[in-house]
Design a protein around this motif. Sequence first.
Motif, short mmCIF file in Angstrom:
data_model
loop_
_atom_site.label_atom_id
_atom_site.label_comp_id
_atom_site.label_asym_id
_atom_site.label_seq_id
_atom_site.Cartn_x
_atom_site.Cartn_y
_atom_site.Cartn_z
N THR A 185 0.81 -1.22 0.00
CA THR A 185 0.00 0.00 0.00
C THR A 185 0.84 1.27 0.00
O THR A 185 0.30 2.37 -0.16
CB THR A 185 -0.97 0.01 1.20
N HIS A 186 2.15 1.14 0.14
CA HIS A 186 3.02 2.31 -0.06
C HIS A 186 3.12 2.67 -1.54
O HIS A 186 3.31 3.83 -1.90
CB HIS A 186 4.44 2.04 0.46
N TYR A 187 3.02 1.67 -2.40
CA TYR A 187 3.35 1.87 -3.80
C TYR A 187 2.42 2.81 -4.57
O TYR A 187 2.86 3.47 -5.52
CB TYR A 187 3.45 0.53 -4.52
N PRO A 188 1.12 2.91 -4.21
CA PRO A 188 0.30 3.90 -4.93
C PRO A 188 0.80 5.33 -4.82
O PRO A 188 0.49 6.17 -5.67
CB PRO A 188 -1.08 3.74 -4.27
N LEU A 189 1.60 5.61 -3.79
CA LEU A 189 2.16 6.95 -3.66
C LEU A 189 3.19 7.24 -4.75
O LEU A 189 3.53 8.40 -5.00
CB LEU A 189 2.78 7.13 -2.27
N ILE A 190 3.71 6.18 -5.38
CA ILE A 190 4.63 6.36 -6.52
C ILE A 190 4.07 5.68 -7.77
O ILE A 190 4.81 5.28 -8.66
CB ILE A 190 6.05 5.84 -6.20
N LYS A 191 2.76 5.59 -7.83
CA LYS A 191 2.11 4.91 -8.96
C LYS A 191 2.49 5.56 -10.29
O LYS A 191 2.72 4.87 -11.28
CB LYS A 191 0.59 4.92 -8.79
N GLY A 192 2.56 6.88 -10.31
CA GLY A 192 2.92 7.58 -11.55
C GLY A 192 4.30 7.17 -12.05
O GLY A 192 4.50 6.97 -13.26
N LEU A 193 5.25 7.05 -11.12
CA LEU A 193 6.60 6.63 -11.51
C LEU A 193 6.61 5.21 -12.05
O LEU A 193 7.28 4.90 -13.03
CB LEU A 193 7.54 6.73 -10.30
N VAL A 194 5.85 4.34 -11.39
CA VAL A 194 5.78 2.94 -11.83
C VAL A 194 5.12 2.86 -13.20
O VAL A 194 5.60 2.16 -14.10
CB VAL A 194 5.00 2.09 -10.80
N GLN A 195 4.02 3.60 -13.39
CA GLN A 195 3.31 3.59 -14.67
C GLN A 195 4.21 4.09 -15.79
O GLN A 195 4.27 3.49 -16.88
CB GLN A 195 2.06 4.46 -14.59
N ASN A 196 4.93 5.16 -15.54
CA ASN A 196 5.82 5.71 -16.56
C ASN A 196 6.90 4.71 -16.95
O ASN A 196 7.26 4.60 -18.13
CB ASN A 196 6.46 7.01 -16.07
N GLU A 197 7.42 3.99 -15.97
CA GLU A 197 8.49 3.04 -16.24
C GLU A 197 7.98 1.80 -16.97
O GLU A 197 8.63 1.30 -17.88
CB GLU A 197 9.16 2.63 -14.93
#
Length: 273
Positions: A185-197
């Motif tokens: 549940t920490h990861y949605p805070l960097i969802k944009g970075l993950v999506q871009n990658e």
Amino acid sequence: MKRPIGVIDSGVGGLTVARELMRQLPKEAFLYLGDTQRCPYGPRSEQEVRAFTWQMVNYLLRKNIKMLIVACNTATAYTLQELQENLDIPVIGVIEPGARAAIKVSQNKRIGVIGTEGTIQSKAYPRALQSIDENIRINDLACPPFVPMVEDGMLSGPEAEGIVARTLQPLKNMNHIDTLILGCTHYPLIKGLVQNEMGNHIQVISSGEETAREASLILSYQGLLNQSEEDPVHEFYTTGNMEKFRSVANSWFDQPVQVLKRIRLDHVQSSAI
């Protein structure tokens, strides 16, 4: 019923679930407890995670909660069944809702999962996914740098982008997944970075929306919904740095978050009472 709903997490990540809960259940009051002092849980042993989880649970039980949301994937993997068997209130984890959400959107039944070491080693997501559809194929990857990065408030910028790119490289080499579960549940805070990658052709799934939907259904079925017209009062607690917690929380919520206090859990019972 005006009793609050308890939400526990290893740190700030569960705020992503709490925000969705508050959106779907606007009349409900929530008590959030993040164990930021001992975060991350991913590298810890199952015994430690179970003990820490019970300390958080027993602290919130003193406040007469009517439902418990375990917003930490690692804690869900290791303790959900035990909590459900020992508590007389509804207990919801985030793994099964996340699995259901991914299966709904996947077109080719090839699903990736990223999470902490503990969550990935537990194989909780493969079990949850294949219990629904045994034809699902799963590629999973532990991402140890992500939780410390989020807890430190590093949610964007070149350094964060570099960490995400290096960490996800093995998964990018696993061809054909069309859906990626953010198994922490920490990861949605960097969802944009993950999506871009990963690229826009990949559906990136977090469990918050499905978890909140399940909570709403259970509360309604058991007659536990709050019918009061009064505005709910939410309470936030942390075991670590209050200012750091508040900073991350305020970046995620639409209104300022007031962290009531820093608490200690070392004196709280670390098993079922």
